[in-house]
Scaffold this active site. Structure first.
Site, PDB file in Angstrom:
ATOM      1  N   GLU A 286       0.858  -1.198   0.000  1.00 42.95           N
ATOM      2  CA  GLU A 286       0.000   0.000   0.000  1.00 42.95           C
ATOM      3  C   GLU A 286       0.896   1.250   0.000  1.00 42.95           C
ATOM      4  O   GLU A 286       1.959   1.246   0.632  1.00 42.95           O
ATOM      5  CB  GLU A 286      -0.845  -0.009   1.288  1.00 42.95           C
ATOM      6  CG  GLU A 286      -1.648   1.240   1.557  1.00 42.95           C
ATOM      7  CD  GLU A 286      -2.229   1.285   2.981  1.00 42.95           C
ATOM      8  OE1 GLU A 286      -1.581   0.789   3.932  1.00 42.95           O
ATOM      9  OE2 GLU A 286      -3.350   1.808   3.128  1.00 42.95           O
TER      10      GLU A 286
ATOM     11  N   LYS B  96      -9.341   1.989  -1.989  1.00 42.93           N
ATOM     12  CA  LYS B  96      -9.568   1.433  -0.637  1.00 42.93           C
ATOM     13  C   LYS B  96     -10.923   1.846  -0.067  1.00 42.93           C
ATOM     14  O   LYS B  96     -11.249   3.044  -0.015  1.00 42.93           O
ATOM     15  CB  LYS B  96      -8.441   1.912   0.281  1.00 42.93           C
ATOM     16  CG  LYS B  96      -8.459   1.333   1.695  1.00 42.93           C
ATOM     17  CD  LYS B  96      -7.201   1.793   2.428  1.00 42.93           C
ATOM     18  CE  LYS B  96      -7.063   1.238   3.822  1.00 42.93           C
ATOM     19  NZ  LYS B  96      -5.780   1.656   4.443  1.00 42.93           N
TER      20      LYS B  96
ATOM     21  N   CYS C 158      -4.774  -2.935   2.804  1.00 41.69           N
ATOM     22  CA  CYS C 158      -4.488  -2.871   4.247  1.00 41.69           C
ATOM     23  C   CYS C 158      -5.680  -3.172   5.136  1.00 41.69           C
ATOM     24  O   CYS C 158      -6.028  -4.318   5.356  1.00 41.69           O
ATOM     25  CB  CYS C 158      -3.853  -1.534   4.603  1.00 41.69           C
ATOM     26  SG  CYS C 158      -3.101  -1.628   6.250  1.00 41.69           S
TER      27      CYS C 158
ATOM     28  N   GLU D 269      -6.139   8.671   7.788  1.00 43.33           N
ATOM     29  CA  GLU D 269      -6.630   8.288   6.447  1.00 43.33           C
ATOM     30  C   GLU D 269      -7.980   8.919   6.138  1.00 43.33           C
ATOM     31  O   GLU D 269      -8.263   9.253   4.990  1.00 43.33           O
ATOM     32  CB  GLU D 269      -6.718   6.764   6.327  1.00 43.33           C
ATOM     33  CG  GLU D 269      -5.364   6.123   6.192  1.00 43.33           C
ATOM     34  CD  GLU D 269      -5.447   4.693   5.708  1.00 43.33           C
ATOM     35  OE1 GLU D 269      -5.972   4.447   4.618  1.00 43.33           O
ATOM     36  OE2 GLU D 269      -4.972   3.814   6.453  1.00 43.33           O
TER      37      GLU D 269
ATOM     38  N   ASN E 255       0.288  -1.076   5.344  1.00 43.54           N
ATOM     39  CA  ASN E 255       1.183  -0.330   6.247  1.00 43.54           C
ATOM     40  C   ASN E 255       0.533  -0.429   7.613  1.00 43.54           C
ATOM     41  O   ASN E 255      -0.444   0.286   7.888  1.00 43.54           O
ATOM     42  CB  ASN E 255       1.237   1.167   5.892  1.00 43.54           C
ATOM     43  CG  ASN E 255       2.052   1.485   4.664  1.00 43.54           C
ATOM     44  OD1 ASN E 255       3.204   1.886   4.744  1.00 43.54           O
ATOM     45  ND2 ASN E 255       1.429   1.336   3.505  1.00 43.54           N
TER      46      ASN E 255
ATOM     47  N   ASN F 198      -7.002   6.245  -1.760  1.00 36.64           N
ATOM     48  CA  ASN F 198      -5.892   5.327  -1.468  1.00 36.64           C
ATOM     49  C   ASN F 198      -6.073   4.164  -2.443  1.00 36.64           C
ATOM     50  O   ASN F 198      -6.972   3.340  -2.281  1.00 36.64           O
ATOM     51  CB  ASN F 198      -5.989   4.885  -0.001  1.00 36.64           C
ATOM     52  CG  ASN F 198      -4.794   4.055   0.433  1.00 36.64           C
ATOM     53  OD1 ASN F 198      -4.081   3.492  -0.387  1.00 36.64           O
ATOM     54  ND2 ASN F 198      -4.601   3.970   1.735  1.00 36.64           N
TER      55      ASN F 198
HETATM   56  N1  CDV Z   1      -2.983   1.389   6.541  1.00 40.69           N
HETATM   57  C1  CDV Z   1      -3.916   0.791   7.297  1.00 40.69           C
HETATM   58  O1  CDV Z   1      -5.048   0.605   6.863  1.00 40.69           O
HETATM   59  N2  CDV Z   1      -3.544   0.446   8.548  1.00 40.69           N
HETATM   60  C2  CDV Z   1      -4.472  -0.127   9.488  1.00 40.69           C
HETATM   61  C3  CDV Z   1      -4.136   0.392  10.856  1.00 40.69           C
HETATM   62  C4  CDV Z   1      -5.212   1.283  11.365  1.00 40.69           C
HETATM   63  C5  CDV Z   1      -3.915  -0.612  11.897  1.00 40.69           C
HETATM   64  C6  CDV Z   1      -4.490  -1.646   9.421  1.00 40.69           C
HETATM   65  O2  CDV Z   1      -5.594  -2.200   9.454  1.00 40.69           O
HETATM   66  O3  CDV Z   1      -3.439  -2.286   9.395  1.00 40.69           O
END
Ligand code: CDV
Length: 308
Positions: free
Chosen positions: A46, A123, A168, A142, A193, A106
């Site tokens: 990501e 996303k 993510c 975000e 991430n 995103n």
């Molecule tokens: N980049 C993300 O979406 N990170 C989230 C954080 C909030 C923990 C994840 O679900 O990994």
């Protein structure tokens, strides 16, 4: 049935001061390693082109815009597309997208083995908050910098495999996998991430965060009889630690490749997509076993309500 060698290009930290050119050099180096390993489809994280900027509270539009891409490919990413085309490796990677209408997403794109963009995903499950939150150990903004994706959960037939993408936080939601599963997905690619510490629960550290990541990716693969590739941006980024733990999961829910470091690292697994058929025709034969007449709440309702 198709066999394809799948790679995950985990990336170590990208610092705020790092240029796009530096990052693309690293991505091309991973691509070269992937070619040596016979990879045919390579998945990057990501927001692969920059630091994970939603950790920073920013108000200056020019400062924010600097993290976004207006075109894809663009001058900075062209060398990656060109080398992927030469090596005949399909790729997917995430980036911050600024549309001509000024909308911000995103986003992740998917190319075919000729370097043409064949798929785009934006996303849907945006975590975090939109204003500075002094209660958190670090910010996760975000909801400030992006709007929720507007493209749904599409799939594409690419290199003769039914592929889908998620990003993510989407990986923690069973709805993500099931929307793709209902379209016969055989490979789900998910960059992430994930901070190594929960910003609202300091006791939840690296070990538990990796456990939740594995749990989500493995359950999604098994319950939809699909391969899943989860690829991290990892390590100490701008002083903030991110988990690694990139994995490739088979349709039985078993991890078949796992990253060992928190740096730039390639993971590889030869995948036989015939293996998706067993689950899809037996325990997760949706046409025979699903009972959508009892699932109305899943789309009719957002938050949980206690009615007893
Ligand atoms: N980049 C993300 O979406 N990170 C989230 C954080 C909030 C923990 C994840 O679900 O990994």
């Amino acid at each position: 049935m198709t066999k394809l060698v799948i790679g995950g290009a985990q990336m170590g930290p990208i610092q705020r001061a790092d240029s796009r050119a530096l990052v693309i050099d690293r991505m091309v180096a991973l691509l070269e390693r992937a070619a040596q390993a016979g990879v045919e489809m390579l998945v990057y994280p990501e927001l692969a082109l920059t630091t994970f900027f939603p950790r920073w509270y920013m108000t200056d539009p020019a400062e924010i815009d600097a993290f976004f891409e207006r075109d894809m490919p663009n001058a900075a990413t062209a060398p990656l597309f060109a080398r992927a085309r030469e090596l005949r490796i399909a790729i997917s990677f995430g980036y911050a997208e600024l549309t001509p209408e000024g909308r911000r997403f995103n986003t992740a794109i998917l190319t075919d083995r000729d370097g043409r963009i064949v798929g785009k995903y934006r996303k849907i499950h945006l975590p975090g908050h939109s204003e500075y939150d002094p209660e958190r150990s670090h910010q996760h903004l975000e909801k400030r910098y992006f709007e929720p994706g507007d493209l749904g959960f599409p799939v594409w037939r690419n290199a003769d495999v039914v592929m889908g993408m998620a990003i993510c936080n989407d990986r923690r939601w069973p709805e993500t996998y099931r929307c793709l599963g209902l379209q016969g997905v055989e490979l789900i690619m998910i960059g992430y991430n994930t901070p190594s510490v929960n910003s609202q629960k300091g006791a939840e550290g690296l070990e538990k965060r990796l456990f939740h990541s594995d749990l989500s990716l493995q359950a999604g693969a098994y319950q939809n009889a699909t391969y899943v590739v989860g690829v991290a941006k990892a390590g100490l980024e701008d002083g903030h630690p991110l988990i690694g733990g990139s994995i490739i999961v088979d349709p039985d829910g078993t991890v078949i490749a796992r990253a060992k470091t928190e740096g730039d690292e390639l993971i590889v697994a030869p995948c036989d997509f015939a293996a998706c058929a067993f689950g899809k025709t037996t325990i997760f034969d949706f046409a025979r076993h699903r009972r959508p007449e009892h699932y109305g709440r899943i789309t009719a309702q957002v938050g949980a309500t206690v009615e007893v």
